[in-house]
Motif scaffolding. Sequence first.
Motif, PDB file in Angstrom:
ATOM      1  N   SER A 105       9.764  -4.113  -7.185  1.00  0.00           N
ATOM      2  CA  SER A 105       8.636  -3.833  -8.142  1.00  0.00           C
ATOM      3  C   SER A 105       7.408  -3.923  -6.920  1.00  0.00           C
ATOM      4  O   SER A 105       7.659  -4.211  -5.656  1.00  0.00           O
ATOM      5  CB  SER A 105       8.380  -5.060  -9.172  1.00  0.00           C
ATOM      6  OG  SER A 105       7.245  -4.781  -9.813  1.00  0.00           O
ATOM      7  N   ILE A 109       0.720  -5.315  -9.243  1.00  0.00           N
ATOM      8  CA  ILE A 109       0.553  -5.709 -10.786  1.00  0.00           C
ATOM      9  C   ILE A 109      -0.207  -6.849 -11.003  1.00  0.00           C
ATOM     10  O   ILE A 109      -0.600  -7.114 -12.108  1.00  0.00           O
ATOM     11  CB  ILE A 109       2.093  -5.739 -11.657  1.00  0.00           C
ATOM     12  CG1 ILE A 109       2.727  -6.800 -11.121  1.00  0.00           C
ATOM     13  CG2 ILE A 109       2.521  -4.266 -11.485  1.00  0.00           C
ATOM     14  CD1 ILE A 109       4.070  -6.968 -11.776  1.00  0.00           C
ATOM     15  N   TYR A 110      -0.327  -7.995 -10.012  1.00  0.00           N
ATOM     16  CA  TYR A 110      -0.922  -9.109 -10.282  1.00  0.00           C
ATOM     17  C   TYR A 110      -2.450  -8.861 -10.236  1.00  0.00           C
ATOM     18  O   TYR A 110      -3.239  -9.703 -11.130  1.00  0.00           O
ATOM     19  CB  TYR A 110      -0.708 -10.084  -9.193  1.00  0.00           C
ATOM     20  CG  TYR A 110       0.656 -10.743  -9.046  1.00  0.00           C
ATOM     21  CD1 TYR A 110       0.925 -11.617 -10.237  1.00  0.00           C
ATOM     22  CD2 TYR A 110       1.413 -10.587  -7.916  1.00  0.00           C
ATOM     23  CE1 TYR A 110       2.109 -12.228 -10.200  1.00  0.00           C
ATOM     24  CE2 TYR A 110       2.622 -11.356  -8.077  1.00  0.00           C
ATOM     25  CZ  TYR A 110       3.100 -12.156  -8.989  1.00  0.00           C
ATOM     26  OH  TYR A 110       4.015 -12.915  -8.957  1.00  0.00           O
ATOM     27  N   ILE A 123       1.260 -11.581 -15.952  1.00  0.00           N
ATOM     28  CA  ILE A 123       0.705 -10.136 -15.847  1.00  0.00           C
ATOM     29  C   ILE A 123       0.126  -9.683 -17.041  1.00  0.00           C
ATOM     30  O   ILE A 123       0.747  -9.709 -18.033  1.00  0.00           O
ATOM     31  CB  ILE A 123       1.800  -9.314 -15.386  1.00  0.00           C
ATOM     32  CG1 ILE A 123       2.677 -10.045 -14.001  1.00  0.00           C
ATOM     33  CG2 ILE A 123       1.480  -7.782 -15.180  1.00  0.00           C
ATOM     34  CD1 ILE A 123       1.911 -10.165 -13.014  1.00  0.00           C
ATOM     35  N   TYR A 125      -1.951  -6.463 -18.408  1.00  0.00           N
ATOM     36  CA  TYR A 125      -2.489  -5.236 -18.186  1.00  0.00           C
ATOM     37  C   TYR A 125      -4.101  -4.843 -18.257  1.00  0.00           C
ATOM     38  O   TYR A 125      -4.445  -5.380 -19.129  1.00  0.00           O
ATOM     39  CB  TYR A 125      -1.906  -4.020 -18.954  1.00  0.00           C
ATOM     40  CG  TYR A 125      -2.449  -2.714 -18.468  1.00  0.00           C
ATOM     41  CD1 TYR A 125      -1.920  -1.959 -17.553  1.00  0.00           C
ATOM     42  CD2 TYR A 125      -3.402  -2.182 -19.609  1.00  0.00           C
ATOM     43  CE1 TYR A 125      -2.509  -0.613 -17.458  1.00  0.00           C
ATOM     44  CE2 TYR A 125      -3.823  -0.836 -19.386  1.00  0.00           C
ATOM     45  CZ  TYR A 125      -3.160  -0.106 -18.343  1.00  0.00           C
ATOM     46  OH  TYR A 125      -4.022   0.965 -17.805  1.00  0.00           O
ATOM     47  N   MET A 129      -5.484  -1.493 -13.278  1.00  0.00           N
ATOM     48  CA  MET A 129      -4.136  -1.387 -12.675  1.00  0.00           C
ATOM     49  C   MET A 129      -3.754   0.017 -12.223  1.00  0.00           C
ATOM     50  O   MET A 129      -3.230   0.091 -11.035  1.00  0.00           O
ATOM     51  CB  MET A 129      -3.256  -2.026 -13.568  1.00  0.00           C
ATOM     52  CG  MET A 129      -1.820  -2.092 -12.985  1.00  0.00           C
ATOM     53  SD  MET A 129      -0.627  -2.896 -14.338  1.00  0.00           S
ATOM     54  CE  MET A 129      -1.097  -4.447 -14.383  1.00  0.00           C
ATOM     55  N   LYS A 136       5.149   0.513 -12.698  1.00  0.00           N
ATOM     56  CA  LYS A 136       6.011  -0.629 -12.159  1.00  0.00           C
ATOM     57  C   LYS A 136       5.743  -1.767 -13.333  1.00  0.00           C
ATOM     58  O   LYS A 136       6.900  -2.172 -13.391  1.00  0.00           O
ATOM     59  CB  LYS A 136       5.146  -1.078 -11.012  1.00  0.00           C
ATOM     60  CG  LYS A 136       5.182   0.113  -9.591  1.00  0.00           C
ATOM     61  CD  LYS A 136       6.651   0.963  -9.430  1.00  0.00           C
ATOM     62  CE  LYS A 136       7.354  -0.245  -8.475  1.00  0.00           C
ATOM     63  NZ  LYS A 136       8.502   0.551  -8.207  1.00  0.00           N
ATOM     64  N   HIS A 137       4.843  -2.019 -13.711  1.00  0.00           N
ATOM     65  CA  HIS A 137       4.637  -3.025 -14.980  1.00  0.00           C
ATOM     66  C   HIS A 137       5.399  -2.750 -16.076  1.00  0.00           C
ATOM     67  O   HIS A 137       6.116  -3.631 -16.548  1.00  0.00           O
ATOM     68  CB  HIS A 137       3.123  -3.167 -15.236  1.00  0.00           C
ATOM     69  CG  HIS A 137       2.784  -4.493 -16.117  1.00  0.00           C
ATOM     70  ND1 HIS A 137       1.802  -4.575 -17.221  1.00  0.00           N
ATOM     71  CD2 HIS A 137       3.792  -5.375 -16.573  1.00  0.00           C
ATOM     72  CE1 HIS A 137       1.973  -5.406 -17.910  1.00  0.00           C
ATOM     73  NE2 HIS A 137       2.976  -6.051 -17.605  1.00  0.00           N
ATOM     74  N   CYS A 138       5.676  -1.417 -16.554  1.00  0.00           N
ATOM     75  CA  CYS A 138       6.468  -0.930 -17.541  1.00  0.00           C
ATOM     76  C   CYS A 138       7.978  -1.246 -17.334  1.00  0.00           C
ATOM     77  O   CYS A 138       8.672  -1.663 -18.141  1.00  0.00           O
ATOM     78  CB  CYS A 138       6.154   0.357 -17.889  1.00  0.00           C
ATOM     79  SG  CYS A 138       4.832   0.882 -18.791  1.00  0.00           S
ATOM     80  N   GLU A 140       9.048  -3.424 -15.269  1.00  0.00           N
ATOM     81  CA  GLU A 140       9.447  -5.022 -15.566  1.00  0.00           C
ATOM     82  C   GLU A 140       9.464  -5.171 -16.919  1.00  0.00           C
ATOM     83  O   GLU A 140      10.587  -6.308 -17.256  1.00  0.00           O
ATOM     84  CB  GLU A 140       8.377  -5.596 -14.723  1.00  0.00           C
ATOM     85  CG  GLU A 140       8.296  -5.652 -13.363  1.00  0.00           C
ATOM     86  CD  GLU A 140       7.635  -7.017 -12.716  1.00  0.00           C
ATOM     87  OE1 GLU A 140       7.332  -7.969 -13.396  1.00  0.00           O
ATOM     88  OE2 GLU A 140       7.435  -7.162 -11.481  1.00  0.00           O
ATOM     89  N   ARG A 156       8.871  -8.701  -6.353  1.00  0.00           N
ATOM     90  CA  ARG A 156       7.524  -8.014  -6.185  1.00  0.00           C
ATOM     91  C   ARG A 156       6.965  -8.188  -4.669  1.00  0.00           C
ATOM     92  O   ARG A 156       6.636  -9.232  -4.087  1.00  0.00           O
ATOM     93  CB  ARG A 156       6.511  -8.997  -6.763  1.00  0.00           C
ATOM     94  CG  ARG A 156       6.817  -8.825  -8.402  1.00  0.00           C
ATOM     95  CD  ARG A 156       5.916  -9.720  -9.142  1.00  0.00           C
ATOM     96  NE  ARG A 156       6.236  -9.692 -10.776  1.00  0.00           N
ATOM     97  CZ  ARG A 156       5.801 -10.529 -11.753  1.00  0.00           C
ATOM     98  NH1 ARG A 156       5.290 -11.568 -11.269  1.00  0.00           N
ATOM     99  NH2 ARG A 156       6.210 -10.303 -12.744  1.00  0.00           N
TER     100      ARG A 156
END
Length: 281
Positions: A105, A109-110, A123, A125, A129, A136-138, A140, A156
């Motif tokens: 990841s 995303i942070y 995290i 959204y 972002m 990448k968030h999706c 996770e 990460r």
Amino acid sequence: MRILITGAGGLIGSHVVPLLEKEHELFTVSGKITGKNNFNIDFSKDWSTEALPENMDAIIHLAQDEHFRDFPGKAVPVFFTNTVSTLKLIDFAVKTGVKKFIYASSAGIYGNSDKAFTEENEIVYKKEMGFYLGTKHCSEVILNNYTSLLDVQQLRFFFVYGKGQRKDMLIPRLVNNVQQGNPITLSGNHGIKINPLHASDAANAIKAALDLQGSHTINAGGPGVLSLREICEMIGTAIDKKPQFYIEEKEANHLMGDISQMNNLLCKPSIQFSQGIKTLI
């Protein structure tokens, strides 16, 4: 172990494969390498898991679309590579009895903060972002739903760099700018603060994750927090050229990772930036 590695020809993959191949039987997915155990699968389009090798013990999913900055032009293939492939691979893993899934990841995303991020930071959204980090968030989010079915390690990564890295990535761009005498823009006198991770330390973290029991999300960053000015000055020292800077009077958006869990659960990164940058140069 029989291990499937996607993105094996990329920066991290090119360090992971030689690290693992002496102890394990590796099967790779890459358009950049050849061999009887390599599968040239185009993740940017619809593809079938029937093309994958059987009886895997672990999957290391490193692949990401090289056109990740091209939005909206390459939005669909980027989403297929970065997110749909994750779902297909974890579904394949569960259905075929794979015991461990390791996913690369992104720390991006942070967001940004003056404090080092820990894995406990929520995290959330935000539009800032961007599309790539959204993919990448999706991934996770998808993987979090499978952690009761097999061991899932989500690493990460913070600003991985090293030999063979694409020239359009952050650290190679800085090297080129210092070499060419181009002014590097700093937010404030020192610029952003990050803790870049050498690719060999990234590979060691992945190797350690193969032995880690349970499911975990772990920051993978370098051993030292450095400002953009410090990074460029170290590059300048390595190539014997003084970097040039342009100062913007604005607040820097820092992205630093607390790597306590990496140290405790995986391994301690050992390569300081002043040494690691020489391998890239």
